[in-house]
Design a protein around this motif. Structure first.
Motif, PDB file in Angstrom:
ATOM      1  N   LEU A  36      51.628  29.457  49.536  1.00 24.93           N
ATOM      2  CA  LEU A  36      50.944  28.944  48.339  1.00 24.93           C
ATOM      3  C   LEU A  36      50.563  30.051  47.371  1.00 24.93           C
ATOM      4  O   LEU A  36      50.385  29.811  46.187  1.00 24.93           O
ATOM      5  N   TYR A  37      50.386  31.266  47.905  1.00 31.56           N
ATOM      6  CA  TYR A  37      49.918  32.356  47.053  1.00 31.56           C
ATOM      7  C   TYR A  37      51.073  32.934  46.256  1.00 31.56           C
ATOM      8  O   TYR A  37      52.060  33.383  46.836  1.00 31.56           O
ATOM      9  N   PRO A  38      50.944  32.896  44.930  1.00 35.33           N
ATOM     10  CA  PRO A  38      52.065  33.290  44.068  1.00 35.33           C
ATOM     11  C   PRO A  38      52.397  34.784  44.138  1.00 35.33           C
ATOM     12  O   PRO A  38      53.541  35.158  43.918  1.00 35.33           O
ATOM     13  N   GLU A  39      51.404  35.616  44.437  1.00 38.90           N
ATOM     14  CA  GLU A  39      51.630  37.059  44.396  1.00 38.90           C
ATOM     15  C   GLU A  39      51.993  37.595  45.780  1.00 38.90           C
ATOM     16  O   GLU A  39      51.506  37.114  46.787  1.00 38.90           O
ATOM     17  N   GLU A  40      52.830  38.614  45.794  1.00 40.12           N
ATOM     18  CA  GLU A  40      53.158  39.254  47.056  1.00 40.12           C
ATOM     19  C   GLU A  40      51.941  40.003  47.603  1.00 40.12           C
ATOM     20  O   GLU A  40      51.656  39.998  48.800  1.00 40.12           O
ATOM     21  N   ASP A  41      51.220  40.625  46.687  1.00 42.57           N
ATOM     22  CA  ASP A  41      50.017  41.385  47.050  1.00 42.57           C
ATOM     23  C   ASP A  41      48.808  40.447  47.076  1.00 42.57           C
ATOM     24  O   ASP A  41      48.430  39.878  46.045  1.00 42.57           O
ATOM     25  N   LEU A  42      48.206  40.285  48.266  1.00 42.28           N
ATOM     26  CA  LEU A  42      47.033  39.410  48.379  1.00 42.28           C
ATOM     27  C   LEU A  42      45.736  40.124  47.978  1.00 42.28           C
ATOM     28  O   LEU A  42      44.673  39.497  47.910  1.00 42.28           O
ATOM     29  N   GLY A  43      45.812  41.411  47.706  1.00 42.95           N
ATOM     30  CA  GLY A  43      44.628  42.202  47.353  1.00 42.95           C
ATOM     31  C   GLY A  43      43.826  41.639  46.183  1.00 42.95           C
ATOM     32  O   GLY A  43      42.604  41.473  46.292  1.00 42.95           O
ATOM     33  N   PRO A  44      44.483  41.320  45.060  1.00 45.17           N
ATOM     34  CA  PRO A  44      43.738  40.771  43.927  1.00 45.17           C
ATOM     35  C   PRO A  44      43.079  39.421  44.242  1.00 45.17           C
ATOM     36  O   PRO A  44      41.959  39.160  43.795  1.00 45.17           O
ATOM     37  N   ALA A  45      43.755  38.573  45.009  1.00 46.70           N
ATOM     38  CA  ALA A  45      43.159  37.284  45.387  1.00 46.70           C
ATOM     39  C   ALA A  45      41.949  37.520  46.296  1.00 46.70           C
ATOM     40  O   ALA A  45      40.909  36.857  46.162  1.00 46.70           O
ATOM     41  N   GLU A  46      42.064  38.470  47.198  1.00 47.21           N
ATOM     42  CA  GLU A  46      40.945  38.817  48.082  1.00 47.21           C
ATOM     43  C   GLU A  46      39.733  39.257  47.251  1.00 47.21           C
ATOM     44  O   GLU A  46      38.599  38.835  47.497  1.00 47.21           O
ATOM     45  N   ARG A  47      39.990  40.065  46.253  1.00 48.48           N
ATOM     46  CA  ARG A  47      38.903  40.563  45.404  1.00 48.48           C
ATOM     47  C   ARG A  47      38.242  39.422  44.628  1.00 48.48           C
ATOM     48  O   ARG A  47      37.023  39.374  44.488  1.00 48.48           O
ATOM     49  N   ARG A  48      39.053  38.477  44.116  1.00 45.52           N
ATOM     50  CA  ARG A  48      38.470  37.360  43.368  1.00 45.52           C
ATOM     51  C   ARG A  48      37.584  36.487  44.253  1.00 45.52           C
ATOM     52  O   ARG A  48      36.502  36.072  43.842  1.00 45.52           O
ATOM     53  N   LEU A  49      38.044  36.213  45.480  1.00 44.19           N
ATOM     54  CA  LEU A  49      37.227  35.414  46.402  1.00 44.19           C
ATOM     55  C   LEU A  49      35.940  36.174  46.748  1.00 44.19           C
ATOM     56  O   LEU A  49      34.854  35.590  46.779  1.00 44.19           O
ATOM     57  N   ARG A  50      36.058  37.472  46.980  1.00 46.56           N
ATOM     58  CA  ARG A  50      34.874  38.282  47.301  1.00 46.56           C
ATOM     59  C   ARG A  50      33.853  38.232  46.162  1.00 46.56           C
ATOM     60  O   ARG A  50      32.676  37.952  46.379  1.00 46.56           O
ATOM     61  N   MET A  51      34.321  38.466  44.942  1.00 48.07           N
ATOM     62  CA  MET A  51      33.393  38.459  43.803  1.00 48.07           C
ATOM     63  C   MET A  51      32.767  37.087  43.605  1.00 48.07           C
ATOM     64  O   MET A  51      31.583  36.983  43.290  1.00 48.07           O
ATOM     65  N   PHE A  52      33.570  36.030  43.790  1.00 49.20           N
ATOM     66  CA  PHE A  52      33.038  34.675  43.633  1.00 49.20           C
ATOM     67  C   PHE A  52      31.922  34.413  44.650  1.00 49.20           C
ATOM     68  O   PHE A  52      30.842  33.923  44.308  1.00 49.20           O
ATOM     69  N   LEU A  53      32.200  34.740  45.914  1.00 48.97           N
ATOM     70  CA  LEU A  53      31.211  34.463  46.967  1.00 48.97           C
ATOM     71  C   LEU A  53      29.954  35.313  46.791  1.00 48.97           C
ATOM     72  O   LEU A  53      28.838  34.827  46.997  1.00 48.97           O
ATOM     73  N   GLU A  54      30.122  36.557  46.395  1.00 45.22           N
ATOM     74  CA  GLU A  54      28.953  37.413  46.137  1.00 45.22           C
ATOM     75  C   GLU A  54      28.058  36.778  45.079  1.00 45.22           C
ATOM     76  O   GLU A  54      26.838  36.719  45.217  1.00 45.22           O
ATOM     77  N   GLN A  55      28.683  36.314  44.016  1.00 37.59           N
ATOM     78  CA  GLN A  55      27.927  35.707  42.923  1.00 37.59           C
ATOM     79  C   GLN A  55      27.260  34.412  43.366  1.00 37.59           C
ATOM     80  O   GLN A  55      26.084  34.174  43.089  1.00 37.59           O
ATOM     81  N   TYR A  56      28.023  33.575  44.077  1.00 37.92           N
ATOM     82  CA  TYR A  56      27.485  32.293  44.534  1.00 37.92           C
ATOM     83  C   TYR A  56      26.223  32.481  45.372  1.00 37.92           C
ATOM     84  O   TYR A  56      25.255  31.739  45.239  1.00 37.92           O
ATOM     85  N   TRP A  57      26.221  33.514  46.235  1.00 35.94           N
ATOM     86  CA  TRP A  57      25.101  33.720  47.160  1.00 35.94           C
ATOM     87  C   TRP A  57      24.019  34.658  46.611  1.00 35.94           C
ATOM     88  O   TRP A  57      23.174  35.136  47.356  1.00 35.94           O
ATOM     89  N   GLY A  58      24.038  34.907  45.321  1.00 35.54           N
ATOM     90  CA  GLY A  58      22.933  35.641  44.711  1.00 35.54           C
ATOM     91  C   GLY A  58      23.152  37.131  44.523  1.00 35.54           C
ATOM     92  O   GLY A  58      22.215  37.856  44.204  1.00 35.54           O
ATOM     93  N   PRO A  60      25.863  40.364  42.833  1.00 35.64           N
ATOM     94  CA  PRO A  60      26.318  40.733  41.499  1.00 35.64           C
ATOM     95  C   PRO A  60      27.154  39.630  40.840  1.00 35.64           C
ATOM     96  O   PRO A  60      27.856  38.889  41.522  1.00 35.64           O
ATOM     97  N   ARG A  61      27.083  39.558  39.514  1.00 34.20           N
ATOM     98  CA  ARG A  61      27.762  38.497  38.772  1.00 34.20           C
ATOM     99  C   ARG A  61      29.108  38.949  38.192  1.00 34.20           C
ATOM    100  O   ARG A  61      29.568  38.442  37.165  1.00 34.20           O
ATOM    101  N   THR A  62      29.728  39.900  38.862  1.00 36.90           N
ATOM    102  CA  THR A  62      31.001  40.452  38.389  1.00 36.90           C
ATOM    103  C   THR A  62      32.082  39.388  38.223  1.00 36.90           C
ATOM    104  O   THR A  62      32.905  39.466  37.318  1.00 36.90           O
ATOM    105  N   TYR A  63      32.074  38.386  39.124  1.00 37.95           N
ATOM    106  CA  TYR A  63      33.110  37.353  39.015  1.00 37.95           C
ATOM    107  C   TYR A  63      33.112  36.761  37.604  1.00 37.95           C
ATOM    108  O   TYR A  63      34.146  36.758  36.929  1.00 37.95           O
TER     109      TYR A  63
END
Ligand code: HEM
Length: 129
Positions: A36-58, A60-63
Protein backbone atom coordinates in the motif's frame (compact mmCIF):
# COMPACT_ATOMS: atom_id res chain seq x y z
CA UNK A 1 5.21 22.01 35.24
CA UNK A 2 1.78 21.75 36.86
CA UNK A 3 0.34 19.47 34.22
CA UNK A 4 2.48 17.02 32.33
CA UNK A 5 1.12 15.78 29.04
CA UNK A 6 0.67 12.12 28.18
CA UNK A 7 3.62 12.69 25.83
CA UNK A 8 5.85 13.68 28.77
CA UNK A 9 4.49 10.98 31.05
CA UNK A 10 5.44 8.19 28.67
CA UNK A 11 8.96 9.40 27.96
CA UNK A 12 8.52 12.00 25.21
CA UNK A 13 10.38 11.96 21.89
CA UNK A 14 12.36 8.80 22.61
CA UNK A 15 9.24 6.69 23.23
CA UNK A 16 7.44 7.92 20.12
CA UNK A 17 10.55 7.36 18.02
CA UNK A 18 10.84 3.78 19.27
CA UNK A 19 7.12 3.14 18.80
CA UNK A 20 7.01 4.31 15.20
CA UNK A 21 10.32 2.71 14.34
CA UNK A 22 9.13 -0.73 15.48
CA UNK A 23 5.77 -0.14 13.81
CA UNK A 24 7.40 0.56 10.43
CA UNK A 25 9.81 -2.36 10.70
CA UNK A 26 6.69 -4.52 11.08
CA UNK A 27 5.02 -2.79 8.10
CA UNK A 28 8.12 -3.50 6.02
CA UNK A 29 7.62 -7.25 6.63
CA UNK A 30 3.83 -7.24 6.20
CA UNK A 31 2.57 -8.57 2.90
CA UNK A 32 -0.81 -6.83 3.20
CA UNK A 33 0.46 -3.40 4.24
CA UNK A 34 3.78 -3.05 2.49
CA UNK A 35 2.30 -2.88 -1.05
CA UNK A 36 0.00 0.00 0.00
CA UNK A 37 2.90 2.34 0.65
CA UNK A 38 3.75 4.24 -2.53
CA UNK A 39 7.36 5.00 -1.62
CA UNK A 40 10.21 2.52 -1.52
CA UNK A 41 11.67 4.37 1.46
CA UNK A 42 9.39 4.04 4.51
CA UNK A 43 11.47 6.61 6.43
CA UNK A 44 9.37 9.66 5.50
CA UNK A 45 6.11 7.84 6.33
CA UNK A 46 7.60 6.79 9.68
CA UNK A 47 8.47 10.40 10.42
CA UNK A 48 4.97 11.64 9.55
CA UNK A 49 3.32 9.08 11.85
CA UNK A 50 5.79 9.96 14.62
CA UNK A 51 5.12 13.69 14.33
CA UNK A 52 1.36 13.13 14.19
CA UNK A 53 1.34 10.96 17.32
CA UNK A 54 3.63 13.33 19.22
CA UNK A 55 1.27 16.19 18.47
CA UNK A 56 -1.87 14.19 19.27
CA UNK A 57 -0.53 13.25 22.72
CA UNK A 58 0.53 16.76 23.69
CA UNK A 59 4.09 16.98 22.38
CA UNK A 60 5.60 19.27 19.73
CA UNK A 61 3.28 20.52 16.98
CA UNK A 62 5.73 19.91 14.14
CA UNK A 63 3.24 17.74 12.26
CA UNK A 64 0.82 20.61 11.67
CA UNK A 65 3.60 23.11 11.03
CA UNK A 66 4.73 20.91 8.14
CA UNK A 67 1.52 19.23 7.01
CA UNK A 68 -1.33 21.49 8.13
CA UNK A 69 -4.54 20.07 9.61
CA UNK A 70 -4.20 16.29 9.93
CA UNK A 71 -7.48 15.36 8.09
CA UNK A 72 -6.36 11.77 8.37
CA UNK A 73 -9.45 10.14 6.93
CA UNK A 74 -9.11 12.30 3.83
CA UNK A 75 -5.37 11.59 3.53
CA UNK A 76 -6.09 7.84 3.63
CA UNK A 77 -8.66 8.05 0.85
CA UNK A 78 -6.21 6.91 -1.88
CA UNK A 79 -5.66 3.61 -0.07
CA UNK A 80 -8.22 0.85 0.16
CA UNK A 81 -8.58 0.19 3.88
CA UNK A 82 -10.95 -2.64 4.74
CA UNK A 83 -11.04 -4.92 7.81
CA UNK A 84 -7.99 -6.89 6.60
CA UNK A 85 -5.81 -3.77 6.26
CA UNK A 86 -7.12 -2.39 9.56
CA UNK A 87 -6.25 -5.62 11.38
CA UNK A 88 -2.80 -5.76 9.75
CA UNK A 89 -2.13 -2.16 10.82
CA UNK A 90 -3.24 -2.96 14.37
CA UNK A 91 -1.11 -6.09 14.47
CA UNK A 92 1.97 -3.97 13.68
CA UNK A 93 0.95 -1.35 16.22
CA UNK A 94 0.27 -3.90 18.96
CA UNK A 95 3.76 -5.32 18.37
CA UNK A 96 5.25 -1.82 18.57
CA UNK A 97 3.39 -1.01 21.81
CA UNK A 98 4.38 -4.37 23.32
CA UNK A 99 8.05 -3.54 22.74
CA UNK A 100 7.89 -0.48 25.00
CA UNK A 101 8.94 -1.61 28.51
CA UNK A 102 6.60 -1.29 31.50
CA UNK A 103 8.87 1.25 33.26
CA UNK A 104 8.28 3.62 30.36
CA UNK A 105 4.65 2.67 29.72
CA UNK A 106 2.63 1.56 32.74
CA UNK A 107 -0.62 -0.41 32.37
CA UNK A 108 -2.86 2.64 32.40
CA UNK A 109 -0.91 4.50 29.72
CA UNK A 110 -0.55 1.32 27.67
CA UNK A 111 -4.33 0.83 27.81
CA UNK A 112 -4.98 4.45 26.75
CA UNK A 113 -2.55 4.21 23.84
CA UNK A 114 -3.98 0.86 22.70
CA UNK A 115 -7.60 2.04 22.95
CA UNK A 116 -6.76 5.11 20.90
CA UNK A 117 -5.02 3.08 18.18
CA UNK A 118 -7.98 0.70 17.92
CA UNK A 119 -10.44 3.59 17.63
CA UNK A 120 -8.25 5.47 15.13
CA UNK A 121 -7.67 2.40 12.94
CA UNK A 122 -11.41 1.71 12.83
CA UNK A 123 -12.08 5.33 11.86
CA UNK A 124 -9.71 4.99 8.87
CA UNK A 125 -11.69 2.10 7.33
CA UNK A 126 -13.07 3.23 3.97
CA UNK A 127 -14.05 -0.09 2.37
CA UNK A 128 -16.44 -2.86 3.56
CA UNK A 129 -14.16 -5.62 2.23
C1 HEM B 1 -0.18 7.83 5.92
C2 HEM B 1 -1.92 3.36 5.55
C3 HEM B 1 -4.17 3.89 9.80
C4 HEM B 1 -1.63 7.93 10.52
C5 HEM B 1 -0.47 6.58 5.44
C6 HEM B 1 -0.06 6.07 4.15
C7 HEM B 1 -0.55 4.82 4.06
C8 HEM B 1 -1.28 4.54 5.27
C9 HEM B 1 -0.40 3.85 2.90
C10 HEM B 1 0.80 6.81 3.12
C11 HEM B 1 2.24 6.84 3.55
C12 HEM B 1 2.75 8.24 3.75
O1 HEM B 1 3.11 8.83 2.75
O2 HEM B 1 2.78 8.76 4.87
C13 HEM B 1 -2.72 3.13 6.66
C14 HEM B 1 -3.52 1.93 6.86
C15 HEM B 1 -4.18 2.08 8.04
C16 HEM B 1 -3.76 3.36 8.60
C17 HEM B 1 -3.62 0.73 5.92
C18 HEM B 1 -5.12 1.06 8.63
C19 HEM B 1 -6.15 1.35 9.41
C20 HEM B 1 -3.64 5.01 10.39
C21 HEM B 1 -3.93 5.46 11.74
C22 HEM B 1 -3.21 6.60 11.93
C23 HEM B 1 -2.48 6.87 10.72
C24 HEM B 1 -4.87 4.74 12.70
C25 HEM B 1 -3.11 7.48 13.15
C26 HEM B 1 -3.27 7.07 14.37
C27 HEM B 1 -1.06 8.28 9.34
C28 HEM B 1 -0.35 9.53 9.11
C29 HEM B 1 0.04 9.52 7.77
C30 HEM B 1 -0.42 8.24 7.21
C31 HEM B 1 -0.10 10.64 10.13
C32 HEM B 1 0.77 10.64 7.02
C33 HEM B 1 -0.28 11.67 6.58
C34 HEM B 1 0.34 12.85 5.87
O3 HEM B 1 0.70 13.82 6.55
O4 HEM B 1 0.45 12.81 4.64
N1 HEM B 1 -1.21 5.63 6.10
N2 HEM B 1 -2.88 3.95 7.72
N3 HEM B 1 -2.75 5.87 9.81
N4 HEM B 1 -1.08 7.54 8.18
FE1 HEM B 1 -1.98 5.78 7.92
Amino acid sequence: PESRSFYDEVGGADTFARLTHTFYSEVAKDEILRPLYPEEDLGPAERRLRMFLEQYWGGPRTYSEERGHPRLRMRHHPYKIGPIERDAWLRCMHTAIAEIDSQTLDDEHRRALTDYMEMAAQSMVNSPF
